[in-house]
Write an enzyme that holds these catalytic residues in place. Structure first.
Site, short mmCIF file in Angstrom:
data_model
loop_
_atom_site.label_atom_id
_atom_site.label_comp_id
_atom_site.label_asym_id
_atom_site.label_seq_id
_atom_site.Cartn_x
_atom_site.Cartn_y
_atom_site.Cartn_z
CD GLU A 1 52.80 18.17 61.28
OE1 GLU A 1 52.42 17.17 61.92
OE2 GLU A 1 53.92 18.69 61.44
NE ARG B 1 61.63 26.52 64.51
CZ ARG B 1 60.90 25.51 64.99
NH1 ARG B 1 61.42 24.29 65.00
NH2 ARG B 1 59.70 25.71 65.42
CE LYS C 1 51.48 23.51 65.09
NZ LYS C 1 51.00 22.90 63.83
#
Length: 443
Positions: A41, A267, A277
């Protein structure tokens, strides 16, 4: 042409459960070519956690002779900027990966996604809901209680099409209506309880400008983008495991050109390191750091500015491996990989941070000679360089002690040491200033 045997041998060095799946799919003939994708993104800079996904997706494509697409999930224009798009491309390239001609955006498919959404409405599988975001959230139920049907769930196909087209035309304000899939409000998986497919957003998009007034959700755009691009293995982190049934439901209900399969892996979680983020964005926006590439940041741009070699990051990703279970990796592993790579590749140089003047009394004034120094002690091919030697030199303050303890092998009064690449010198006099600080050595 790359054969299955060739690719198996190539990938053997870095086996993991996803590569085993890919190999099995090739061996069985399910897929002839492997296509993966990295779908960031563009709402911030990439961090070290993203490097794991980058290395996995591009690595699998390389190992098995396939391709990896770089596709921006640009479905939320309120948070997306061209700066982030540019930085992501730069970071992927810096890590050593190349997508070739396979650069895509979810916005490339907006028109087709919209047409497919109308198809869902016509099939009675989607409806326009007038409830607020909070009302929808409250009606979804819990893990132990089923959700409640929306009062707008049974609108006619004609009414839904009319409202959806008016949403697209920009007739309604943000939040006034959404398009939801009609699945099952009592489903055990909450993601199947009539998820939102489109929401109204009057915002300028970095690529499409003000053309669109409605934008697809991640869940709706993601799988269909994979299908349009012919992705064979859609690799996500574990938090998307519960979204897989919705991913498959949409692929089954829509006239997509291919049917990719989603696989999940753990992850990267790193000790003493922030990898959210949202939090990293706050650090930048609130001025706690100098920017996304601040050397203190765990962003790829920050690591680059800190002087970390890309090969060290690639080696770190290789060492930690790919697993299905969540775990925490010690940041010391990353630091070890950085040190190991720098030790192998960095040319050696000498510097003095806290200088102490040294005067060689029996060396002629004005004379300077060049001595040869090696560039790397373990790599003769790195060659040599010339360094200057003269009457006045500077050494590190910590390399001299006036009253040294036993086994102090550096310079002290009356002792003899060898300067690296140069001569033996002996200290015979220590000169101090009025404050009693050592300012010069006579040797």
């Amino acid at each position: 042409m790359t054969t299955t045997t060739d690719t198996a041998a190539t990938a053997e060095a870095g086996r993991d459960f996803i590569r085993d799946i890919v190999q099995a799919d090739l061996d069985s003939g399910r897929h002839k070519t492997v296509v993966t994708r990295f779908p960031p993104e563009p709402n911030g800079y990439l961090h070290i956690g993203h490097a794991k996904s980058i290395g996995l997706n591009f690595g699998i494509a390389k190992d098995f002779g396939g391709r990896c697409n770089l596709r921006f999930d640009d479905t939320n224009p309120t948070k997306e900027e061209q700066e982030y798009i540019d930085s992501i491309q730069a970071d992927v390239r810096w890590l050593g990966y190349d997508w070739g001609d396979n650069l895509f955006y979810a916005s490339d498919y907006f028109e087709r996604l919209y047409e497919w959404a109308e198809g869902l409405i016509k099939a009675g599988l989607a409806y326009v809901d007038d409830q607020s975001q909070e009302e929808i959230r409250l009606a979804r139920g819990t893990l132990t209680e089923p959700g409640k049907n929306s009062p707008f769930r049974d609108r006619t196909v004609e009414e839904n099409l009319d409202l959806f087209r008016r949403m697209k035309a920009g007739e309604f304000p943000n939040g006034a209506r959404v398009l939801r899939a009609k699945i099952d409000m009592a489903a055990g998986n909450i993601n199947l309880r009539d998820p939102v497919l489109y929401r109204i957003l009057h915002a300028h998009h970095p690529r499409t400008g003000d053309t669109w007034k409605i934008y697809p959700s991640y869940d709706y755009a993601h799988g269909q983008s994979d299908a349009i691009e012919g992705v064979t293995h859609s690799i996500c982190t574990l938090e998307f495991e519960d979204h897989r049934p919705l991913y498959e439901w949409l692929l089954d209900k829509l006239p997509v050109p291919s049917h990719p399969h989603q696989y999940e892996f753990a992850r990267l979680n790193l000790t003493s390191t922030l990898l959210s983020k949202r939090v990293l964005t706050r650090l930048v926006q609130d001025g706690h750091v100098a920017g996304w590439n601040d050397p203190r940041m765990p962003t790829i741009a920050g690591l680059k500015r800190r002087g970390v070699p890309p090969a060290a990051v690639r080696e770190f990703i290789k060492r930690i491996g790919i697993a299905k279970a969540n775990s925490i990796v010690d940041v010391g592993m990353l630091e070890f990989c950085i040190r190991e790579e720098l030790n192998r590749t960095a040319l050696r140089r000498m510097a003095v941070l806290r200088p102490l003047k040294v005067v060689i009394e029996n060396y002629p004034e004005g004379q300077v000679e060049e001595l040869e120094a090696i560039n790397h002690p373990d790599d003769p091919s790195a060659g040599t360089r010339k360094i200057a030697f003269g009457r006045e030199l500077y050494i590190e303050q910590d390399d001299f002690m006036e009253n040294p303890p036993k086994k102090f092998f550096r310079l002290s009064p009356g002792t003899e040491v060898r300067l690296r690449y140069a001569y033996f010198i002996k200290c015979r006099e220590v000169i101090k200033n009025a404050a009693g600080e050592i300012v010069e050595l006579r040797c």
